[in-house]
Design an enzyme around this catalytic site. Structure first.
Site, PDB file in Angstrom:
ATOM      1  N   LYS A  84       3.963 -14.051 -14.899  1.00 24.10           N
ATOM      2  CA  LYS A  84       3.874 -13.845 -13.455  1.00 24.10           C
ATOM      3  C   LYS A  84       2.543 -13.200 -13.131  1.00 24.10           C
ATOM      4  O   LYS A  84       2.160 -12.179 -13.709  1.00 24.10           O
ATOM      5  CB  LYS A  84       5.031 -12.967 -12.967  1.00 24.10           C
ATOM      6  CG  LYS A  84       4.997 -12.752 -11.442  1.00 24.10           C
ATOM      7  CD  LYS A  84       4.243 -11.497 -11.050  1.00 24.10           C
ATOM      8  CE  LYS A  84       4.182 -11.305  -9.534  1.00 24.10           C
ATOM      9  NZ  LYS A  84       3.549 -10.011  -9.167  1.00 24.10           N
ATOM     10  N   GLY A  87      -0.692  -9.851  -7.010  1.00 20.90           N
ATOM     11  CA  GLY A  87      -1.132  -8.510  -6.661  1.00 20.90           C
ATOM     12  C   GLY A  87      -2.635  -8.338  -6.707  1.00 20.90           C
ATOM     13  O   GLY A  87      -3.420  -9.290  -6.555  1.00 20.90           O
ATOM     14  N   GLY A 120       0.285 -11.874  -2.312  1.00 18.79           N
ATOM     15  CA  GLY A 120       0.414 -11.010  -1.143  1.00 18.79           C
ATOM     16  C   GLY A 120      -0.882 -10.651  -0.456  1.00 18.79           C
ATOM     17  O   GLY A 120      -0.981 -10.761   0.783  1.00 18.79           O
ATOM     18  N   ASP A 239       8.128 -11.861  -8.841  1.00 15.73           N
ATOM     19  CA  ASP A 239       8.650 -11.318 -10.098  1.00 15.73           C
ATOM     20  C   ASP A 239      10.011 -11.932 -10.421  1.00 15.73           C
ATOM     21  O   ASP A 239      10.272 -12.358 -11.550  1.00 15.73           O
ATOM     22  CB  ASP A 239       8.794  -9.796 -10.015  1.00 15.73           C
ATOM     23  CG  ASP A 239       7.464  -9.070  -9.968  1.00 15.73           C
ATOM     24  OD1 ASP A 239       6.495  -9.578 -10.563  1.00 15.73           O
ATOM     25  OD2 ASP A 239       7.384  -8.006  -9.331  1.00 15.73           O
ATOM     26  N   LYS A 298      11.269  -4.727 -10.880  1.00 16.66           N
ATOM     27  CA  LYS A 298      10.594  -5.333 -12.033  1.00 16.66           C
ATOM     28  C   LYS A 298      11.430  -5.173 -13.293  1.00 16.66           C
ATOM     29  O   LYS A 298      11.621  -6.131 -14.056  1.00 16.66           O
ATOM     30  CB  LYS A 298       9.202  -4.733 -12.218  1.00 16.66           C
ATOM     31  CG  LYS A 298       8.246  -5.030 -11.078  1.00 16.66           C
ATOM     32  CD  LYS A 298       6.868  -4.468 -11.342  1.00 16.66           C
ATOM     33  CE  LYS A 298       5.965  -4.596 -10.111  1.00 16.66           C
ATOM     34  NZ  LYS A 298       5.805  -5.987  -9.660  1.00 16.66           N
TER      35      LYS A 298
END
Length: 340
Positions: A84, A87, A120, A239, A298
């Site tokens: 993944k 960010g 994001g 996630d 997470k």
């Protein structure tokens, strides 16, 4: 340690200088029996800013490091690893290019990577350009119809195809997808209607991903899903999406590239990082309030994966150069490994 880090030089990558420091808390990194026998007890590693000169490594050093890496390469050959990516690690073009090159390197030595991504910061940038206010509730993006349009366009378009392009420029073969393609990720709208088109994942169709991996392509999957009944696009947590994909594929590993070094006893002190946890100790840390905030989903994602057959999960800092390779191909690792 010099030999461990010089593997990256031997593979044609740049690395930063490495120094050792003993862990302030927790036991040495322990690998379960499904991992290699004879792996040495772990020590914490810190990257320094000064790059190592290529002259620091003799031809013998380079060959020795490749020899040391051989057991790892043998273990992970033809194994699926779901990564993944998202960010702050996606903000810096140099860091992003480095992550992609490391991904392609893994594919070149026989690992079967699957990349699941969010985006994001890029979404926020485009919402701002379009005059749409970004809003969050309980850590979830409030996704009204206009925001959902932007999420789908940014993740499925600009971010996804940008990653595909980088992979192909680095010499790999990639196919860009989103969760809506071939119903890879199915979801239903969350009960909390005040957050809009945000989805809970209900199922994963692995067939297309498996077909691509078998043909030596790197699938790149954007975290946008669809409601199979209404067809409505839904924003899903990247996630969790990566975890569900890893579980469906029965992947060898799930690696979450985040904005933190791993699970920390003291969130402000990297020296308190746990290098290895199991499900029981992870749950205890949550109960004790040591694992809190954004780290909770997470680790919950990791626990679900392990319960569904994934061999090991890792939380690493995607902002640290070559963290992916160092976690997989060195004795020490750089993040937190969670196992069953």
């Amino acid at each position: 340690m010099q030999l461990q880090s010089s593997f990256l030089h031997a593979a044609g990558c740049r690395v930063s200088n490495i120094s050792d420091s003993r862990l302030a808390v927790h036991r040495p990194r322990v690998y379960p029996r499904r991992h290699l026998r004879g792996i040495r007890a772990s020590r914490e590693t810190e990257l320094l800013k000064e790059p190592l000169s290529d002259k620091s490594f003799s031809p013998f050093d380079r060959v020795s490091v490749l020899s040391e890496a051989l057991p790892y390469l043998q273990q992970f050959r033809n194994k699926t690893i779901v990564i993944k990516y998202g960010g702050a690690a996606m903000k810096d073009p140099m860091l992003k290019a480095g992550v992609i090159k490391d991904l392609v390197l893994l594919a070149c030595v026989g690992v079967r990577p699957v990349l699941v991504h969010g985006g994001g910061p890029e979404i926020n940038t485009w919402l701002d350009k379009l005059g749409i206010k970004a809003e969050f509730k309980n850590g979830l993006r409030v996704t009204d119809a206009a925001t959902m349009d932007v999420v789908e366009m940014v993740l499925g378009g600009r971010v996804n195809k940008g990653l595909v392009t980088l992979i192909q420029q680095a010499g790999g073969q990639a196919v860009g997808l989103c969760g809506k393609d071939s119903n890879i990720i199915r979801a239903r709208q969350m009960v909390e209607k005040d957050i809009g088109f945000v989805g809970d994942i209900t199922s994963v169709n692995k067939d297309l991903i498996v077909a691509l991996v078998n043909e030596e392509y790197i699938p790149v999957v954007a975290s946008v899903a669809a409601d199979p009944v209404t067809g409505q696009a839904l924003n899903v947590n990247a996630d969790i999406a990566a975890g569900e994909v890893a579980a469906a594929l029965r992947a060898e590993k799930l690696i979450l590239m985040t904005d933190v070094p791993g699970v920390l006893k003291d969130k402000d002190d990297i020296k308190t990082k746990y290098t290895a946890l199991d499900i029981r100790s992870t749950r205890q840390l949550v109960a004790d309030g040591i694992i809190a905030g954004g780290m909770i989903p997470k680790v919950e994602c990791c626990i679900r994966c392990l319960a569904q057959g994934v061999s090991a999960t890792h939380i690493i800092d995607g902002r640290q150069p070559h963290s992916l390779l160092m976690e997989l191909l060195t004795d020490t690792g750089v993040g937190t490994m969670i196992t069953g």
